[in-house]
Design a protein around this motif. Structure first.
Motif, short mmCIF file in Angstrom:
data_model
loop_
_atom_site.label_atom_id
_atom_site.label_comp_id
_atom_site.label_asym_id
_atom_site.label_seq_id
_atom_site.Cartn_x
_atom_site.Cartn_y
_atom_site.Cartn_z
N GLU A 1 9.29 -6.38 -4.95
CA GLU A 1 9.91 -5.53 -3.94
C GLU A 1 9.72 -6.03 -2.52
O GLU A 1 10.60 -5.91 -1.69
CB GLU A 1 9.36 -4.10 -4.04
CG GLU A 1 9.70 -3.39 -5.32
CD GLU A 1 8.83 -3.81 -6.50
OE1 GLU A 1 7.87 -4.58 -6.31
OE2 GLU A 1 9.12 -3.38 -7.62
N VAL A 2 8.54 -6.53 -2.22
CA VAL A 2 8.19 -6.86 -0.84
C VAL A 2 8.07 -8.36 -0.61
O VAL A 2 8.16 -8.82 0.52
CB VAL A 2 6.85 -6.16 -0.48
CG1 VAL A 2 6.51 -6.35 0.98
CG2 VAL A 2 6.88 -4.69 -0.81
N GLY A 3 7.87 -9.13 -1.65
CA GLY A 3 7.61 -10.55 -1.51
C GLY A 3 6.11 -10.77 -1.45
O GLY A 3 5.32 -9.92 -1.87
N PRO A 4 5.66 -11.90 -0.91
CA PRO A 4 4.22 -12.16 -0.85
C PRO A 4 3.51 -11.23 0.13
O PRO A 4 4.01 -10.97 1.22
CB PRO A 4 4.11 -13.61 -0.39
CG PRO A 4 5.47 -14.03 0.00
CD PRO A 4 6.45 -13.00 -0.41
N VAL A 5 2.36 -10.71 -0.30
CA VAL A 5 1.55 -9.80 0.51
C VAL A 5 0.13 -10.32 0.51
O VAL A 5 -0.40 -10.71 -0.52
CB VAL A 5 1.58 -8.37 -0.09
CG1 VAL A 5 0.68 -7.44 0.69
CG2 VAL A 5 2.99 -7.84 -0.15
N ARG A 6 -0.49 -10.34 1.69
CA ARG A 6 -1.89 -10.77 1.81
C ARG A 6 -2.77 -9.54 1.70
O ARG A 6 -2.56 -8.56 2.41
CB ARG A 6 -2.10 -11.51 3.12
CG ARG A 6 -1.22 -12.77 3.21
CD ARG A 6 -1.32 -13.45 4.52
NE ARG A 6 -2.55 -14.19 4.69
CZ ARG A 6 -2.85 -15.33 4.08
NH1 ARG A 6 -2.00 -15.87 3.26
NH2 ARG A 6 -3.99 -15.94 4.31
N VAL A 7 -3.77 -9.60 0.82
CA VAL A 7 -4.63 -8.46 0.52
C VAL A 7 -6.09 -8.90 0.61
O VAL A 7 -6.44 -9.98 0.14
CB VAL A 7 -4.35 -7.93 -0.91
CG1 VAL A 7 -5.28 -6.80 -1.27
CG2 VAL A 7 -2.91 -7.51 -1.05
N VAL A 8 -6.92 -8.06 1.22
CA VAL A 8 -8.36 -8.31 1.25
C VAL A 8 -8.97 -7.60 0.06
O VAL A 8 -8.72 -6.42 -0.18
CB VAL A 8 -9.00 -7.78 2.55
CG1 VAL A 8 -10.51 -8.00 2.52
CG2 VAL A 8 -8.39 -8.43 3.77
N THR A 9 -9.77 -8.33 -0.71
CA THR A 9 -10.42 -7.76 -1.88
C THR A 9 -11.75 -8.46 -2.12
O THR A 9 -12.06 -9.47 -1.48
CB THR A 9 -9.50 -7.85 -3.11
OG1 THR A 9 -10.08 -7.12 -4.19
CG2 THR A 9 -9.27 -9.28 -3.54
N ASP A 10 -12.52 -7.93 -3.04
CA ASP A 10 -13.80 -8.57 -3.37
C ASP A 10 -13.54 -9.82 -4.22
O ASP A 10 -12.46 -9.98 -4.78
CB ASP A 10 -14.72 -7.58 -4.10
CG ASP A 10 -14.14 -7.15 -5.43
OD1 ASP A 10 -14.46 -7.77 -6.45
OD2 ASP A 10 -13.33 -6.19 -5.43
N SER A 11 -14.53 -10.66 -4.32
CA SER A 11 -14.35 -11.94 -5.01
C SER A 11 -14.06 -11.77 -6.49
O SER A 11 -13.29 -12.54 -7.07
CB SER A 11 -15.58 -12.83 -4.81
OG SER A 11 -16.74 -12.19 -5.31
N GLY A 12 -14.62 -10.74 -7.12
CA GLY A 12 -14.37 -10.50 -8.54
C GLY A 12 -12.91 -10.16 -8.80
O GLY A 12 -12.29 -10.68 -9.73
N THR A 13 -12.36 -9.29 -7.99
CA THR A 13 -10.95 -8.91 -8.13
C THR A 13 -10.05 -10.09 -7.81
O THR A 13 -9.05 -10.33 -8.49
CB THR A 13 -10.62 -7.72 -7.22
OG1 THR A 13 -11.44 -6.61 -7.60
CG2 THR A 13 -9.16 -7.33 -7.32
#
Length: 143
Positions: A94-106
């Protein structure tokens, strides 16, 4: 060790900022500080409400992706108390590439990243549906 166990001068976000100060060019670090200071101050003062992680005008247009990413990571460290946050780029239909902050495990788990992509896609569909309802109803759609 949780953030509350750190002495005030050794909060994870302060340690991370010190690391960035040494690693980044002084001009980039100054821009980063201008971006994150309002957010960190609001968190310190426990102010509620939306806070923007951006710069106005010409300064904002010229900020590199690296500085933007580091600013996002600074806020993530301040919120989570974790120093292992990462930025991942997730592709959504729907949106294309999205930058997300997450923990290293995820970040290392493709199934979890897909769950995040699915959530972002569903949220986008809901937002578009609500925007359409608002438009038909004569309500503002830019909120």
């Amino acid at each position: 060790m949780s953030e509350s166990e750190f002495p005030p001068e050794d909060r994870p976000v302060d340690l991370y900022l010190d690391l960035l100060r040494v690693r980044m060019a002084p001009s980039d670090y100054a821009v980063l500080l201008r971006m994150v200071e309002p957010v960190l101050e609001a968190m310190q003062e426990q102010r509620a409400g939306p806070i923007e992680l951006s710069l106005e005008g010409q300064d904002g247009a010229s900020v590199s992706q690296e500085v933007r990413d580091e600013a996002s990571l600074v806020v993530a460290v301040a919120v989570t108390g974790r120093l292992d946050n990462q930025i991942v780029e997730i592709d959504t239909d729907e949106v294309g590439p999205v930058r997300v902050v997450t923990d290293s495990g995820t970040a290392a788990d493709p199934a979890r990243c897909q769950e995040i992509a699915d959530f972002i896609g569903e949220r986008h569909r809901q937002d578009e549906e609500l925007r359409g309802i608002a438009e038909v109803s004569g309500l503002p759609t830019d909120v």
